[in-house]
Design a protein around this motif. Structure first.
Motif, PDB file in Angstrom:
ATOM      1  N   ALA A  82       0.835  -1.210   0.000  1.00 47.32           N
ATOM      2  CA  ALA A  82       0.000   0.000   0.000  1.00 47.32           C
ATOM      3  C   ALA A  82       0.866   1.256   0.000  1.00 47.32           C
ATOM      4  N   ALA A  83       1.959   1.226   0.793  1.00 53.69           N
ATOM      5  CA  ALA A  83       2.850   2.384   0.835  1.00 53.69           C
ATOM      6  C   ALA A  83       3.488   2.628  -0.525  1.00 53.69           C
ATOM      7  N   ASP A  84       3.851   1.557  -1.219  1.00 54.30           N
ATOM      8  CA  ASP A  84       4.457   1.682  -2.548  1.00 54.30           C
ATOM      9  C   ASP A  84       3.480   2.241  -3.569  1.00 54.30           C
ATOM     10  N   LEU A  85       2.285   1.668  -3.579  1.00 47.06           N
ATOM     11  CA  LEU A  85       1.321   2.011  -4.629  1.00 47.06           C
ATOM     12  C   LEU A  85       0.614   3.335  -4.383  1.00 47.06           C
ATOM     13  N   LEU A  86       0.418   3.681  -3.118  1.00 55.35           N
ATOM     14  CA  LEU A  86      -0.350   4.883  -2.775  1.00 55.35           C
ATOM     15  C   LEU A  86       0.527   6.034  -2.310  1.00 55.35           C
ATOM     16  N   ALA A  87       1.833   5.846  -2.360  1.00 55.22           N
ATOM     17  CA  ALA A  87       2.775   6.888  -1.945  1.00 55.22           C
ATOM     18  C   ALA A  87       2.472   7.378  -0.534  1.00 55.22           C
ATOM     19  N   LEU A  88       2.286   6.448   0.383  1.00 58.13           N
ATOM     20  CA  LEU A  88       2.013   6.796   1.772  1.00 58.13           C
ATOM     21  C   LEU A  88       3.265   7.372   2.428  1.00 58.13           C
ATOM     22  N   PRO A  89       3.101   8.053   3.560  1.00 57.85           N
ATOM     23  CA  PRO A  89       4.270   8.606   4.248  1.00 57.85           C
ATOM     24  C   PRO A  89       5.290   7.526   4.598  1.00 57.85           C
ATOM     25  N   ARG A  90       6.532   7.959   4.789  1.00 65.27           N
ATOM     26  CA  ARG A  90       7.607   7.012   5.050  1.00 65.27           C
ATOM     27  C   ARG A  90       7.365   6.185   6.311  1.00 65.27           C
ATOM     28  N   ALA A  91       6.576   6.762   7.229  1.00 62.30           N
ATOM     29  CA  ALA A  91       6.274   6.025   8.456  1.00 62.30           C
ATOM     30  C   ALA A  91       5.547   4.724   8.156  1.00 62.30           C
TER      31      ALA A  91
END
Length: 456
Positions: free
Chosen positions: A389-398
């Protein structure tokens, strides 16, 4: 599956310490690779930390597991003898020493040592290819798994050769004046490694494992998809790698289309095996079940990306943002699920098979702690989902840090659960599995254990 599969071949397997040694060393490299990943997330590492992390997990954990599994499975599936037990141990230590030195040199920035350690790793992989190639050469006719394994050995040769050229490029201008640049060789190397050596082996093994441990058979559309995949997939890998090597977008695009189409077709085969299963759900099958949506999502996202620009650096392993989806969600969970059955089975048949019918013995699935298995499944699955999800949605580094932390703790639980199987039930201690090489690898008394796969 808690019982021994019927009609196993007891005559052609190597001593149990040979595959277990590969698995134990691979688990150690998994932990080191996860530690390096944590360091990368916290900006606490220097040098070429990301490259070191990738090699520890793929060339280390995944490839050593593949080497151990082939060493165990090929003789039994093929009804032949392993060409050389001693070489099976030598190749393991060559790859391990080479990889540890290579990864350490990358981390510490000691570039002058990188080619030397890369050469040691090359010798280990070539010894593995020779040993398994000679073993397969004694087989009169090949089934789908043996064909995939044979092709995978060819990919191992190609990827290790390109890898040594890249390693030499750290200290010498290997590609100076050449129309093929370092980036082109790197793209071909990564393609042949992940989609060639690793995933070709995974597909070949799953044709056996997914049918055997669901007690089902391929039928109907499965057979058509398998026939297409056997030709289209290796051809696609070669074209994709060649296109990236020669900077030929059209060639790479055709290859990418064949790779994605073949993998999506295999996802259909796998989901049908899991749907038709006739056995109780186990950690092995639960982890294989994760592979289906992960592979499907990866394929659907990657198809338009590779049709658009298969040469883009961001699309090396698929669509941008799908690295964790492929490496953890597909490759990682296949290896996790397979180890959850194969390690307990190898230990069980060596320790308890002779006692069956004479006294009460545990079932195979009793050897590991099912509570820890459930916990690591949740942690690894949840961590992988957060990372994707972080990769695909560009979520914060946290979010990446949280996902990486969950994967790290889940990996610790998995390794602890597998190692306690060996510690508590194997007649060999963990140090004994690692170090008692010469006696067990050449002792004919160890040839009579059975294997967790059916003979043909």
């Amino acid at each position: 599956m808690g019982a021994v599969p019927a009609a196993v071949d007891t005559d052609h397997q190597p001593p149990m310490t040979i595959p277990l040694r590969h698995f134990v060393v691979g688990l150690g490299l998994l932990l080191v690779g996860l530690l390096v990943a944590v360091g990368v997330a916290l900006d606490a590492t220097g040098g070429y930390a990301v490259l070191s992390h990738v090699h520890l997990l793929l060339a280390g954990w995944v490839c050593l597991t593949i080497m151990g599994a082939m060493t165990q499975f090929v003789p039994v599936w093929s009804g032949t003898e392993l060409h050389s037990r001693r070489l099976a141990s030598v190749e393991l230590w060559l790859v391990t020493v080479g990889l540890v030195g290579f990864a350490g040199s990358l981390l510490g920035g000691y570039v002058a040592w990188i080619p030397a350690f890369g050469g040691v790793m090359l010798l280990g992989f070539w010894a593995f290819v020779y040993n398994m190639g000679r073993t397969l050469a004694s087989v009169s006719s090949y089934d789908v798994t043996e064909r995939h394994f044979g092709i995978a050995l060819g990919f191992f040769l190609l990827v290790s050769t390109l890898g040594v050229l890249l390693a030499a490029g750290f200290v010498r201008p290997v590609f100076a004046g050449s129309p093929i640049g370092r980036a082109d060789v790197l793209g071909a190397h990564a393609t042949l490694a992940v989609f060639g050596a690793v995933l070709t082996t995974v597909l070949g093994a799953l044709y056996q494992l997914a049918t055997m441990f669901t007690q089902t058979d391929l039928h109907g559309i499965d057979l058509h998809l398998r026939r297409v995949e056997e030709v289209a997939y290796p051809s696609g890998v070669l074209l994709l790698a060649l296109g990236r090597l020669l900077d030929a977008a059209t060639v790479a695009r055709v290859g990418g289309l064949l790779v994605v189409g073949s993998l999506l077709g295999f996802a259909v085969i796998l989901v049908r095996r899991l749907h038709e299963t006739r056995v109780e759900w186990t950690p092995m099958l639960s982890r294989y079940a994760v592979v289906v949506p992960a592979l499907t999502l990866w394929g659907l996202l990657t198809l338009p990306a590779w049709l658009g620009d298969p040469l883009a650096a961001s699309a090396l392993f698929g669509a941008p943002g799908t690295v964790h989806l492929l490496v953890l969600g597909v490759i990682g969970f296949v290896v996790l699920g397979t180890l959850y059955h194969v390690v307990p089975f190898i230990v069980w048949v060596d320790r308890y098979s002779d006692l069956l019918g004479y006294e009460a013995v545990p079932m195979i699935d009793d050897l590991y702690d099912d509570r820890i298995a459930a916990l690591d499944f949740l942690l690894l699955g949840g961590g992988t989902a957060v990372l994707v999800a972080a990769d695909l949605l560009a979520l914060p580094r946290a979010a990446t840090a949280v996902g990486g932390g969950l994967v790290f703790v889940g990996g610790l639980c998995f390794v602890a659960n597998i190692l306690q199987v060996i510690r508590a039930h194997s007649p060999h201690s963990i140090p004994g599995v690692l170090l008692d090489t010469l006696r067990t690898d050449s002792d004919p008394a160890h040839e009579d254990a059975v294997d967790p796969v059916e003979s043909r």
